[in-house]
Structure formats: structure tokens, C-alpha cells
Design an enzyme around this catalytic site. Structure first.
Site, mmCIF file in Angstrom:
data_model
loop_
_atom_site.group_PDB
_atom_site.id
_atom_site.type_symbol
_atom_site.label_atom_id
_atom_site.label_comp_id
_atom_site.label_asym_id
_atom_site.label_seq_id
_atom_site.Cartn_x
_atom_site.Cartn_y
_atom_site.Cartn_z
ATOM 1 N N CYS A 208 -8.518 9.913 -11.772
ATOM 2 C CA CYS A 208 -7.199 9.636 -12.363
ATOM 3 C C CYS A 208 -7.356 8.931 -13.705
ATOM 4 O O CYS A 208 -8.164 8.009 -13.841
ATOM 5 C CB CYS A 208 -6.378 8.772 -11.409
ATOM 6 S SG CYS A 208 -4.708 8.458 -12.020
ATOM 7 N N CYS B 1 10.723 6.192 -1.083
ATOM 8 C CA CYS B 1 9.746 5.290 -0.465
ATOM 9 C C CYS B 1 9.122 4.479 -1.602
ATOM 10 O O CYS B 1 8.443 5.040 -2.464
ATOM 11 C CB CYS B 1 8.684 6.116 0.262
ATOM 12 S SG CYS B 1 7.320 5.135 0.919
ATOM 13 N N CYS C 290 6.180 13.887 3.045
ATOM 14 C CA CYS C 290 6.291 12.937 1.938
ATOM 15 C C CYS C 290 5.161 13.234 0.952
ATOM 16 O O CYS C 290 4.092 13.690 1.340
ATOM 17 C CB CYS C 290 6.150 11.517 2.502
ATOM 18 S SG CYS C 290 6.087 10.218 1.252
ATOM 19 N N ARG D 177 7.296 -0.830 5.967
ATOM 20 C CA ARG D 177 6.021 -0.298 6.454
ATOM 21 C C ARG D 177 4.885 -1.301 6.276
ATOM 22 O O ARG D 177 4.615 -1.749 5.165
ATOM 23 C CB ARG D 177 5.678 1.006 5.730
ATOM 24 C CG ARG D 177 4.400 1.646 6.267
ATOM 25 C CD ARG D 177 4.210 3.054 5.747
ATOM 26 N NE ARG D 177 5.335 3.873 6.129
ATOM 27 C CZ ARG D 177 5.896 4.790 5.352
ATOM 28 N NH1 ARG D 177 5.414 5.004 4.147
ATOM 29 N NH2 ARG D 177 6.907 5.502 5.778
ATOM 30 N N CYS E 267 2.240 12.336 4.869
ATOM 31 C CA CYS E 267 2.301 12.009 3.435
ATOM 32 C C CYS E 267 1.072 12.558 2.728
ATOM 33 O O CYS E 267 -0.051 12.385 3.201
ATOM 34 C CB CYS E 267 2.351 10.497 3.240
ATOM 35 S SG CYS E 267 3.667 9.701 4.172
ATOM 36 N N CYS F 206 -7.284 0.170 -8.108
ATOM 37 C CA CYS F 206 -7.442 1.510 -7.534
ATOM 38 C C CYS F 206 -8.831 2.105 -7.726
ATOM 39 O O CYS F 206 -9.281 2.297 -8.864
ATOM 40 C CB CYS F 206 -6.396 2.450 -8.127
ATOM 41 S SG CYS F 206 -6.473 4.093 -7.373
ATOM 42 N N CYS G 62 -4.930 1.470 -13.211
ATOM 43 C CA CYS G 62 -4.458 0.540 -12.176
ATOM 44 C C CYS G 62 -5.669 -0.259 -11.669
ATOM 45 O O CYS G 62 -6.611 0.316 -11.126
ATOM 46 C CB CYS G 62 -3.804 1.288 -11.025
ATOM 47 S SG CYS G 62 -2.533 2.455 -11.567
#
Length: 327
Positions: free
Chosen positions: A54, A190, A130, A262, A98, A61, A58
Site C-alpha cells: 500500500c 462501519c 462488507c 465491535r 468482510c 500498518c 499509516c
């Protein structure tokens, strides 16, 4: 019944968050029972359909291309592989599936077409489907909705004030724009965040305030505790105390009474007793399976034992739609 409010002030939320912990749990448990079946927990499975590489930065991550972690990069999985994994997840008791792709944003290309096929296939199994694919345009959200997408995950991560300390390759408004595009497409939202990113309590309150003052509350609010990964800038962050997770869950439950709250990343490091307190405080959704994208998660048989000990039952798929039909 608790009033559904979208006009919470930061001061009100801060007062709730900082109230004595046992009072806070009791208040949240009361709100939870007024608005939800407290024995019912939604069981979700999260699959990384495209891992690593990616371009974002972040700092928590392991999938960011710029960090050197043990994550193995793999291109988008084949549709049949994903549908087989969804079928296995359903057999193991999951009612929501998901799919996550390590993209900065969705692009209109063959990969997106494949994701639309995955969505159609999982929806056809009778599971809530999702996706979390990064930023999304209004048109892309509409295509996902037409393919049968039930929910879209796009976390705020932290407060607007702390955001630039964690991510510099996009801004907070980009996050909010995606949530708005999802809402316009009539897809369930979400959105939650991560604690343990070096934020202050005011940042935690700020993130909850943003979620609770959206025009409509997210239907699902994941509360994640950072799982530090070697090779990322956050690798040395201390473990988040369980009481901090409980405060976040309880506060989210009180200010967003009907949301699915969650208990997400970090659960693998919790005992049964700690998880029980989180459920008491209003958590009513978990991820099942041994991995959350790239971080560990409790195994299915551990969760089965947890559900038996606490006398919990899995929530049926599409329950919100059933309620809407009855109403």
C-alpha cells in the site's frame, strides 16, 4: 429507551469517558440492554483479499510498502478462492464476511470488477458482505451497493487533531467524504478507530465525538487496540490497558446506543474475563478466525468456548433489515 442523539458535546462525552469505571460499565450495560439483546453477538470474519504494497504511510500498518515487515505482498485473490473462504466462514458460524484490500483508494479497473463479483457471490450465500478498500467515490459506492454490498468499513483511526501524527498521505476530510459516499449509496457504515497510537484521552473523546455527531450514527463501530508490528513506526508502543478498551466500548455504547460496537484488534491478548467485561460494557460484535488481515486473532474453537461460558449466541444475518421490514 435511550434517546438517539447526534448533538453530543465533547464535554459530555469526556465526562462519560472519565466517570468511575464500575459506574461507567453499569450505565453502559443498562443502555445496552435497553437497546439490544445483550446475549447476542455478531460474528464476523475478515479476509485480506489483497495484501501489502500500500502506498499510504499509516504508521501502525504492516501493509504499507515503505515499512519493512514480515507481511508477504500478494495480489488480489481469485474470486473462487474468496468464495470458498466465505463458505468456510459461514460453516464456522460467521454471519458477516468482510474483505479487505490494501489500496489507498478504489480504482475503476479489472480488480474492482473482481471485487464486485466477490460481493455478488458472498451476498448470494446469505451472508452480510462488507468491504474495506480505502477511499471510495459516490459512483463506486453505488456499484458496490448494486452488487449486494451490505456494509463498508472505513475507520477514522483517531481524532482529527492527532490524525497527521499517524498518517500524512491523506487527510481527515478524505475519511469523512468516503463515509458520506457510503451513506448516500444506502450502504451500512462501519467506522471506528484504534487506541494505543500515542493519542491523549482528549483524542479518544474527539474520535468518538466525530462518530456520534455524524448525521446518522455508524451501524457498526469497531474499537481496536493497537497490535504493534515490528518494522512499523509504532512497533515500540506499550500494550493498551484493558480498562482503556472498556472505557472506549462503554462510552461508544452510551452515546451510540443502537450501533454494533465491535471488540476488534487486540482481543487475542485478552483473557476470557477481560472479554466478558467488554461484552458487559456493551460490545456485541467480534471478528472470528485466526487472522485479522495480517494480525493474530483467537482461534474459532476458543471463541466457541467463550460463547458457551458466557451463554452468548451469534446474531442472525440481516437482522436490521428484518426489523425495518416489520416496522
Amino acid at each position: 429507551m435511550s434517546e438517539i442523539r447526534n448533538d453530543w458535546t465533547r464535554e459530555e462525552i469526556e465526562e462519560i469517558y472519565n466517570s468511575p469505571i464500575l459506574d461507567l460499565i453499569y450505565r453502559a450495560a443498562t443502555v445496552h440492554r435497553e437497546n439490544n439483546d445483550a446475549q447476542e453477538v455478531q460474528v464476523c470474519t475478515l479476509l485480506s483479499v489483497k495484501t501489502g504494497g500500500c502506498p499510504e504511510d499509516c504508521s501502525y500498518c504492516p501493509q504499507a510498502a515503505r515499512y519493512h515487515t514480515d507481511v508477504k505482498v500478494h495480489k488480489l485473490l481469485d474470486v473462487d478462492d474468496v468464495l470458498e473462504k466465505a463458505s468456510n466462514a459461514k460453516a464456522n458460524g460467521s454471519t458477516r464476511f468482510c474483505m479487505g484490500a490494501a489500496w489507498r483508494e478504489v480504482r475503476d479497473n479489472r480488480d474492482f470488477d473482481k471485487v464486485l463479483e466477490m460481493v455478488k457471490g458472498v451476498n448470494g450465500m446469505g451472508m452480510e458482505v462488507c468491504c474495506t478498500l480505502g477511499m471510495l467515490s459516490e459512483d463506486q459506492a453505488k456499484k458496490l451497493q448494486e452488487a449486494g454490498l451490505y456494509a463498508y468499513n472505513h475507520n477514522l483511526d483517531t481524532s482529527e487533531e492527532h490524525y497527521n501524527e499517524i498518517i500524512t498521505t491523506r487527510n481527515y476530510d478524505d475519511r469523512l467524504d468516503t463515509l458520506e459516499n457510503v451513506r448516500k449509496a444506502k450502504i451500512s457504515v462501519c467506522s471506528g478507530g484504534i487506541i494505543g497510537l500515542g493519542e491523549t484521552e482528549k483524542d479518544r473523546v474527539g474520535m468518538l465525538h466525530t462518530l456520534a455527531t455524524l448525521p446518522e450514527h455508524p451501524e457498526s463501530v469497531p474499537v481496536n487496540a493497537l497490535v504493534p508490528v515490528e518494522g512499523t513506526p509504532m512497533e515500540k508502543q506499550p500494550k493498551v490497558p484493558v480498562w482503556d478498551m472498556i472505557r472506549m466500548i462503554a462510552t461508544a455504547r452510551i452515546i451510540m446506543p443502537k450501533a454494533m460496537v465491535r471488540l476488534s484488534a487486540g482481543r487475542v491478548r485478552m483473557s476470557q474475563e477481560e472479554q466478558a467485561l467488554c461484552f458487559m460494557a456493551g460490545a456485541n460484535s467480534i471478528f472470528a478466525g485466526d487472522k485479522l488481515l495480517t494480525t493474530p486473532n483467537p482461534e474459532v474453537n476458543e471463541d466457541e468456548e467463550l460463547f458457551q461460558v458466557l451463554n452468548l449466541k451469534p446474531r442472525k444475518a440481516f437482522k436490521d433489515q428484518e426489523k425495518a421490514t416489520v416496522a
